[in-house]
Design a protein around this motif. Structure first.
Motif, PDB file in Angstrom:
ATOM      1  N   VAL A  45       0.944  -0.978  -0.282  1.00 42.46           N
ATOM      2  CA  VAL A  45       0.292   0.021  -0.202  1.00 42.46           C
ATOM      3  C   VAL A  45       1.028   1.326  -0.510  1.00 42.46           C
ATOM      4  CG1 VAL A  45      -1.905   1.526   1.389  1.00 42.46           C
ATOM      5  CG2 VAL A  45      -1.960  -1.096   0.843  1.00 42.46           C
ATOM      6  N   TRP A  46       1.994   1.458   0.777  1.00 39.70           N
ATOM      7  CA  TRP A  46       2.864   2.372   0.932  1.00 39.70           C
ATOM      8  C   TRP A  46       3.093   2.295  -0.675  1.00 39.70           C
ATOM      9  CZ3 TRP A  46       7.928   2.831  -0.141  1.00 39.70           C
ATOM     10  CH2 TRP A  46       8.733   4.386   0.681  1.00 39.70           C
ATOM     11  N   VAL A  47       4.331   1.802  -1.484  1.00 40.28           N
ATOM     12  CA  VAL A  47       4.380   2.050  -2.734  1.00 40.28           C
ATOM     13  C   VAL A  47       3.672   2.163  -3.512  1.00 40.28           C
ATOM     14  CG1 VAL A  47       5.446   0.681  -4.728  1.00 40.28           C
ATOM     15  CG2 VAL A  47       6.075  -0.090  -2.156  1.00 40.28           C
ATOM     16  N   PHE A  48       2.336   2.415  -3.474  1.00 41.93           N
ATOM     17  CA  PHE A  48       1.008   2.712  -4.599  1.00 41.93           C
ATOM     18  C   PHE A  48       0.906   3.597  -4.063  1.00 41.93           C
ATOM     19  CE2 PHE A  48      -2.931   2.585  -5.915  1.00 41.93           C
ATOM     20  CZ  PHE A  48      -3.142   2.533  -7.504  1.00 41.93           C
ATOM     21  N   PHE A  63       4.647   9.218   6.710  1.00 47.03           N
ATOM     22  CA  PHE A  63       4.671   7.484   6.529  1.00 47.03           C
ATOM     23  C   PHE A  63       3.717   8.012   5.202  1.00 47.03           C
ATOM     24  CE2 PHE A  63       3.252   3.321   6.141  1.00 47.03           C
ATOM     25  CZ  PHE A  63       5.217   3.103   5.948  1.00 47.03           C
ATOM     26  N   PHE A  64       2.982   7.962   4.875  1.00 45.67           N
ATOM     27  CA  PHE A  64       2.189   8.159   4.046  1.00 45.67           C
ATOM     28  C   PHE A  64       1.927  10.334   3.060  1.00 45.67           C
ATOM     29  CE2 PHE A  64      -0.179   4.666   5.839  1.00 45.67           C
ATOM     30  CZ  PHE A  64       0.446   3.272   4.581  1.00 45.67           C
ATOM     31  N   PHE A 266      10.639   5.990  -8.519  1.00 44.10           N
ATOM     32  CA  PHE A 266      11.189   4.734  -8.189  1.00 44.10           C
ATOM     33  C   PHE A 266       9.934   3.814  -7.907  1.00 44.10           C
ATOM     34  CE2 PHE A 266      11.667   1.755  -4.332  1.00 44.10           C
ATOM     35  CZ  PHE A 266      12.516   0.927  -5.244  1.00 44.10           C
ATOM     36  N   ALA A 267       8.785   4.410  -7.085  1.00 42.95           N
ATOM     37  CA  ALA A 267       7.977   3.629  -6.360  1.00 42.95           C
ATOM     38  C   ALA A 267       6.901   2.877  -7.837  1.00 42.95           C
ATOM     39  CB  ALA A 267       6.972   4.579  -5.251  1.00 42.95           C
ATOM     40  N   ALA A 268       6.402   4.326  -8.658  1.00 42.95           N
ATOM     41  CA  ALA A 268       5.988   4.709  -9.987  1.00 42.95           C
ATOM     42  C   ALA A 268       6.275   3.123 -10.661  1.00 42.95           C
ATOM     43  CB  ALA A 268       5.806   5.435 -10.821  1.00 42.95           C
ATOM     44  N   ILE A 273       6.465  -2.349 -13.339  1.00 41.85           N
ATOM     45  CA  ILE A 273       7.006  -3.761 -13.321  1.00 41.85           C
ATOM     46  C   ILE A 273       5.925  -5.090 -12.846  1.00 41.85           C
ATOM     47  CG2 ILE A 273       8.700  -2.188 -14.391  1.00 41.85           C
ATOM     48  CD1 ILE A 273       9.748  -4.012 -10.999  1.00 41.85           C
ATOM     49  N   SER A 274       5.018  -4.983 -11.732  1.00 44.69           N
ATOM     50  CA  SER A 274       4.164  -5.518 -10.837  1.00 44.69           C
ATOM     51  C   SER A 274       3.112  -5.835 -11.864  1.00 44.69           C
ATOM     52  CB  SER A 274       3.539  -4.918  -9.770  1.00 44.69           C
ATOM     53  OG  SER A 274       3.051  -4.016  -9.605  1.00 44.69           O
TER      54      SER A 274
END
Length: 298
Positions: A45-48, A63-64, A266-268, A273-274
């Protein structure tokens, strides 16, 4: 009170205690699984959420993210002045597709030979492969690079071919799981087909392959994920940024030279890639379920 009544009361008490213990066990199990699910989901969830962060810097007070934007995804595919992510994505996708197909062919062929054919060096070959499989592949990285360099596959424009060769060449050694599945197929099917006039090749692709669909799905996923997620081998072989894979691209985004502007990207990129992996799992799961239902009906 009669003995029968006493025994009945004791039995009822034991059943009641067993029911309470079962309920308590179920509650604790579900509580543990719920906590583990939260721990597992929070990083995803954090990466998204971070992929939509308007602030591209790596250090924030919360954090978010507090402000959201699509700029990270847009810049990821349009800003090619520093890192050419679309090129890296396409390089990895091409390698993964070819490795998936080639490794599937190699594993099926070797597993069929080991499962159905009997020849003098069969057991020796299986023992040698088993022993070699105990050594981590990273031990051969230097040797593989110098072999590729000797045959001229480390030059510009040839690293894609080199990666395909490296990832798929040794894939046939991973035949043990497929062989174990083929061993469960009765040899009487092969014998009946050969009595009807089928050749070994016809038995292979008309009988063995349709029955092995669940394992083919497994091998397709493994063959695709190996080059898609690998970092070490790609780092050794790919010398210039134009030949980088997505794993190397993500690693470069966290370099101190780029991290200030590329951290949110980087998170995007991690989310992007997922997507092929998720699509592959969804599609292959459908084929797996169809093949399993077909085998049960048969």
């Amino acid at each position: 009170m009669s003995n029968h009544s006493i025994q009945k009361a004791e039995s009822h008490s034991l059943m009641h205690d067993a029911k309470k213990r079962r309920i308590l066990g179920d509650v604790l199990s579900h509580l543990f699984l719920g906590v583990m699910a939260v721990i597992w989901l929070v990083p995803i969830v954090w990466v998204f959420a971070e992929s939509f962060n308007k602030n591209t810097a790596p250090y924030t007070r919360t954090f978010f993210p507090t402000e959201f934007s699509l700029n990270n995804y847009i810049a990821l595919f349009t800003d090619r002045s520093v890192l050419n992510f679309p090129k890296m994505f396409m390089n990895t996708f091409i390698v993964a597709i070819f490795v998936c197909l080639i490794s599937m062919f190699f594993v099926l062929s070797v597993a069929y030979c080991m499962s159905r054919l009997r020849f003098r060096t069969r057991r020796t070959f299986m023992n040698v492969v088993l022993i070699l499989g105990m050594f981590p592949g990273i031990m051969a990285v230097s040797a593989i690079y110098f072999i590729l360099k000797a045959v001229g596959l480390t030059g510009e424009g040839l690293t894609t071919i080199a990666l395909i060769l490296v990832y798929s060449a040794g894939s046939g050694a991973g035949f043990y799981v497929m062989k174990g599945y083929m061993d469960t197929i009765p040899t009487s099917l092969d014998e009946a087909a050969m009595l009807d006039g089928c050749t070994r090749l016809q038995v292979f692709y008309k009988i063995i392959i349709p029955i092995c669909k669940p394992m083919i799905v497994y091998q397709a996923i493994i063959g695709f994920l190996t080059p898609w997620l690998d970092f070490v081998m790609a780092k050794v072989i790919c010398r210039t940024q134009s030949n980088y894979t997505v794993a190397l691209g993500l690693w470069l985004m966290l370099d101190k030279e780029y991290i200030q502007n590329w951290y949110a990207r980087f998170a995007a990129a991690a989310v992007v890639i997922s997507i092929p992996i998720a699509i592959l799992f969804i599609v292959m799961q459908r084929f797996y379920q169809e093949s399993m239902s077909g085998s049960v009906k048969g």
